[in-house]
Design an enzyme around this catalytic site. Structure first.
Site, PDB file in Angstrom:
ATOM      1  N   ASP A   1      -4.929   0.671  -3.979  1.00 35.73           N
ATOM      2  CA  ASP A   1      -5.321  -0.124  -2.808  1.00 35.73           C
ATOM      3  C   ASP A   1      -5.385  -1.597  -3.216  1.00 35.73           C
ATOM      4  OD1 ASP A   1      -6.523  -1.275  -0.631  1.00 35.73           O
ATOM      5  OD2 ASP A   1      -8.441  -0.231  -0.848  1.00 35.73           O
TER       6      ASP A   1
ATOM      7  N   ASN B   1      -5.262  -4.358  -1.197  1.00 35.55           N
ATOM      8  CA  ASN B   1      -5.976  -5.312  -0.337  1.00 35.55           C
ATOM      9  C   ASN B   1      -7.407  -4.883  -0.029  1.00 35.55           C
ATOM     10  OD1 ASN B   1      -5.628  -3.257   1.444  1.00 35.55           O
ATOM     11  ND2 ASN B   1      -4.512  -4.431   3.002  1.00 35.55           N
TER      12      ASN B   1
ATOM     13  N   ASP C   1      -8.793  -2.229   1.485  1.00 38.42           N
ATOM     14  CA  ASP C   1      -9.226  -1.702   2.785  1.00 38.42           C
ATOM     15  C   ASP C   1      -9.441  -0.187   2.764  1.00 38.42           C
ATOM     16  OD1 ASP C   1      -6.674  -0.772   2.598  1.00 38.42           O
ATOM     17  OD2 ASP C   1      -6.002  -1.523   4.542  1.00 38.42           O
TER      18      ASP C   1
ATOM     19  N   ASP D   1      -1.471   0.785  -0.814  1.00 37.18           N
ATOM     20  CA  ASP D   1      -0.473  -0.101  -0.204  1.00 37.18           C
ATOM     21  C   ASP D   1       0.510  -0.594  -1.271  1.00 37.18           C
ATOM     22  OD1 ASP D   1      -1.910  -2.149  -1.597  1.00 37.18           O
ATOM     23  OD2 ASP D   1      -3.346  -2.178   0.049  1.00 37.18           O
TER      24      ASP D   1
ATOM     25  N   ASP E   1      11.400   9.170   0.729  1.00 31.57           N
ATOM     26  CA  ASP E   1      11.319  10.458   1.409  1.00 31.57           C
ATOM     27  C   ASP E   1      12.117  10.351   2.702  1.00 31.57           C
ATOM     28  OD1 ASP E   1      10.200  13.050   1.922  1.00 31.57           O
ATOM     29  OD2 ASP E   1       8.446  12.403   0.784  1.00 31.57           O
TER      30      ASP E   1
ATOM     31  N   ASP F   1      13.130  15.962   2.984  1.00 29.98           N
ATOM     32  CA  ASP F   1      12.013  16.772   3.458  1.00 29.98           C
ATOM     33  C   ASP F   1      12.517  17.999   4.218  1.00 29.98           C
ATOM     34  OD1 ASP F   1       9.034  16.753   4.004  1.00 29.98           O
ATOM     35  OD2 ASP F   1       9.792  16.909   6.044  1.00 29.98           O
TER      36      ASP F   1
ATOM     37  N   GLU G   1      13.988  19.281  -0.786  1.00 33.76           N
ATOM     38  CA  GLU G   1      12.750  20.048  -0.818  1.00 33.76           C
ATOM     39  C   GLU G   1      13.097  21.479  -0.403  1.00 33.76           C
ATOM     40  OE1 GLU G   1       9.983  19.869   2.305  1.00 33.76           O
ATOM     41  OE2 GLU G   1       8.337  20.573   1.093  1.00 33.76           O
TER      42      GLU G   1
ATOM     43  N   HIS H   1       2.220  16.807  -3.352  1.00 37.14           N
ATOM     44  CA  HIS H   1       1.165  16.521  -2.372  1.00 37.14           C
ATOM     45  C   HIS H   1       0.880  17.687  -1.428  1.00 37.14           C
ATOM     46  CE1 HIS H   1       4.902  16.140  -0.330  1.00 37.14           C
ATOM     47  NE2 HIS H   1       4.299  16.022   0.831  1.00 37.14           N
ATOM     48  N   ASP H   2       1.638  18.768  -1.541  1.00 43.12           N
ATOM     49  CA  ASP H   2       1.439  19.893  -0.624  1.00 43.12           C
ATOM     50  C   ASP H   2       0.670  21.051  -1.239  1.00 43.12           C
ATOM     51  OD1 ASP H   2       2.708  18.830   1.598  1.00 43.12           O
ATOM     52  OD2 ASP H   2       4.685  19.514   0.954  1.00 43.12           O
TER      53      ASP H   2
HETATM   54  C1  NOJ Z   1       7.175  18.908   3.758  1.00 41.54           C
HETATM   55  C2  NOJ Z   1       6.246  17.829   3.311  1.00 41.54           C
HETATM   56  O1  NOJ Z   1       6.174  17.846   1.913  1.00 41.54           O
HETATM   57  C3  NOJ Z   1       4.918  18.085   3.969  1.00 41.54           C
HETATM   58  O2  NOJ Z   1       3.910  17.271   3.459  1.00 41.54           O
HETATM   59  C4  NOJ Z   1       5.086  17.887   5.449  1.00 41.54           C
HETATM   60  O3  NOJ Z   1       3.900  18.226   6.103  1.00 41.54           O
HETATM   61  C5  NOJ Z   1       6.225  18.753   6.008  1.00 41.54           C
HETATM   62  N1  NOJ Z   1       7.386  18.769   5.167  1.00 41.54           N
HETATM   63  C6  NOJ Z   1       6.663  18.252   7.355  1.00 41.54           C
HETATM   64  O4  NOJ Z   1       7.356  17.043   7.237  1.00 41.54           O
END
Ligand code: NOJ
Length: 576
Positions: free
Chosen positions: A22, A24, A26, A30, A99, A196, A275, A336-337
């Site tokens: 971060d 700035n 907030d 960023d 992405d 994605d 992905e 991140h999933d």
């Molecule tokens: C895969 C992404 O990694 C995930 O975070 C997202 O929710 C879904 N695709 C939909 O875009």
């Protein structure tokens, strides 16, 4: 070695922009913050960044619902800030891939706003519209896959949330518009894309209903409660059956070829990573995607030597079947999933040791490694305790559905939600032991809470200063990888492949032979490799040991490997 492309030799690092740095103050990450941390990344030793979506978005799906493909989310900065970031990354020899979300846009994207306004506007056919819901298809995030729009008195289809309408990829104008967006960033100099959810782009043209006797909400609830192997098997079957008509349908190969032709028309070996774990999307090896992720490696409750051997044998065999040159694997254990590596594959007794083994695995196996920000300091999942904290809309939808429709007690619903939401693995990066982990200034409410374990050494600053930290371990391993050609382009040869306690393999080039041993057990092992064809009675010159690197040479016949040791050695002829 020289014949390998940059994306084959590179180690990728995924930046989740909202949570990385971060600049700035907030409470939200960023570009200013990312630029300030580029020296950290260069010093860590990564070669390329995968940036999760940085585009304007109403954030129903944390940026994966894009409302403008050719701009930067205002909370992350401006297009000039992006250009500076790209330039500064390139100056440090760090490549950047973005992405690319092809399947759907945000429902606030101008294309959808126009499309939903009437049945006869110029973009009327840019999304998937039906007069009535034609089947029982589900959205994998929030219930029914068909949502009503009064303006058109019609329903649109969405595989993900209702705020993420699926584009109609059969319409050539959609392609044209999306390819323009693809070129926009390639023209600016980005090095490629992570694609994605490509599997969701086309649907079964016959709109065949699924036959699972549950709705998505019920299936998620069933999944929460499944405890026996039979229940878990049924859960997996139901998930597969529920979505099989909405996934991996015809037309994708042609689409990937078109996209590949675009990236190939640029200089600098721009690359595409899907992905998806289906190697078919690499086409003949030269005409579709450069890489797809080896997701089967991480689809397990525990990383065991048996699982890895099986995974490698299957994966490398599949890759061999590609007709042309590129048969390159791509390995990762976290993103991140999903639950963070440290939490997910830990055993609560040896988490620190296991984290080191998992890092070594991804960084020594054949293929391009992808790391997820924060894993290098051992960040763990963070369990939210109150529904008002949940930012992952899929989580809040689930909570409200099971409380209101299934009568689940709010306390239990919260526990389940905290476990299933992806917020747990997206909390702000922990930079120091200052308040807010040095991510944002003190007293600023960060967009997701900071995991309090930053105060216990799980932060960058403390770990930089501590020679035995996980961070320094990653740095060291990355250096070893970089200076050991066989670890990058050597062939993979499994050894002792029936061993249950340790995973051992060779990486071999014409000039170099490397033995890697990962001891997944708490036992000291006495191993004998002297009857392995490529090793015999040569010696082992230590390149890396997480236990005792002072012993420069070890014997192939009576090799002691300490509990949880990561041992990497060059196999060399014994001195006469
Ligand atoms: C895969 C992404 O990694 C995930 O975070 C997202 O929710 C879904 N695709 C939909 O875009």
């Amino acid at each position: 070695m020289n014949s390998l492309k940059w994306w084959q030799t590179a180690v990728f690092y995924q930046i989740y922009p909202r949570s990385f740095a971060d600049g700035n103050g907030d409470g939200i990450g960023d570009f200013k913050g990312i630029v300030e941390k580029l020296d950290y990344l260069a010093d860590l030793g990564v070669d390329a960044l995968w940036l999760s979506p940085h585009f304007p978005s109403p954030n129903w799906d944390c940026g994966y619902d894009i409302s403008d493909y050719c701009n930067v989310a205002p909370e992350y900065g401006t297009l000039d800030d992006f250009k500076l970031f790209l330039d500064e990354s390139h100056k440090r020899n760090i490549r950047v891939i973005l992405d690319l979300v092809l399947n759907h846009t945000s429902d606030e994207h101008a294309w959808f706003v126009e499309s939903k306004s009437s049945r006869d506007n110029p973009k009327a056919d840019w999304y998937v519209w039906m007069d009535t819901p034609p089947n029982n298809w589900q959205s994998c995030f929030d219930g029914e896959a068909w949502t009503y729009v009064p303006e058109r008195d019609q329903y649109y289809y969405h595989y993900f949330m209702k705020q993420q309408p699926d584009l109609n990829w059969h319409n050539p104008k959609v392609k044209e518009a999306m390819w323009d967006a693809v070129r926009f960033w390639l023209d600016l100099g980005v090095d490629g894309y992570r694609l994605d959810a490509i599997g969701t782009i086309y649907e079964d043209p016959n709109l065949t209903p699924h036959e699972v006797p549950m709705t998505m909400a019920e299936l998620r609830r069933y999944s929460d409660l499944a405890s026996t192997p039979e229940e878990k098997e049924l859960r997996d079957k139901y998930f597969y059956d529920m979505f099989k008509n909405q996934w991996a349908q015809g037309g994708l190969h042609e689409l990937m070829k078109e996209l590949r032709a675009i990236t190939d028309s640029y200089d600098g070996d721009r690359m595409l990573v899907g992905e998806d774990d289906n190697i078919d999307y690499m086409g003949n090896g030269e005409d579709e995607l450069h890489l797809v992720f080896n997701f089967p490696l991480m689809k397990t409750e525990r990383i065991t030597p048996e699982h890895i051997h099986k995974n490698q044998a299957e994966r490398l065999k599949q890759l061999e079947s590609l007709h042309l040159g590129n048969k390159w694997p791509c390995n990762t254990l976290g993103n991140h999933d999903c639950s963070r590596i440290h939490t997910r594959y830990g055993d609560k007794l040896h988490d620190a040791e296991l984290a080191r083994l998992h890092a070594a695995l991804v960084l020594t196996m054949k293929g391009t490694p992808f790391l997820y920000n924060g894993e290098e300091i051992g960040m763990t999942d963070y369990m939210l305790t109150d529904i008002s904290q949940v930012k992952d809309t899929m989580g809040s939808w689930y909570y409200h559905t099971i409380v209101t429709e299934m009568g689940v007690h709010p306390e239990e619903a919260m526990t389940r939600t905290a476990e299933m939401t992806r917020d747990k693995n997206r909390t702000p990066m922990q930079w120091s032991k200052q308040p807010n982990a040095g991510f944002s200034p003190e007293n600023i409410a960060t967009w997701l809470p900071v995991n309090s374990n930053y105060a216990d050494g799980i932060n960058v600053k403390d770990q930089i200063q501590s020679p035995y930290s996980l961070l320094n371990y990653y740095k060291h391993l990355l250096k070893v990888r970089k200076s050991t050609p066989a670890l990058i382009h050597g062939e993979y040869i499994p050894v002792h492949s029936t061993a249950k306690d340790y995973f051992a393999f060779l990486r071999v080039t014409e000039k170099q032979k490397i033995l890697v041993i990962l001891n997944f057990s708490s036992e000291r092992l006495e191993l004998d490799f002297s009857n392995i064809k490529d090793i015999n009675s040569q010696t082992l010159q230590t390149l890396f040991s997480s236990a005792d690197a002072s012993q420069k040479e070890r014997s192939t016949k009576a090799l002691t490997i300490n509990p949880f040791e990561v041992f990497i050695a060059e196999v060399k002829p014994a001195h006469a």
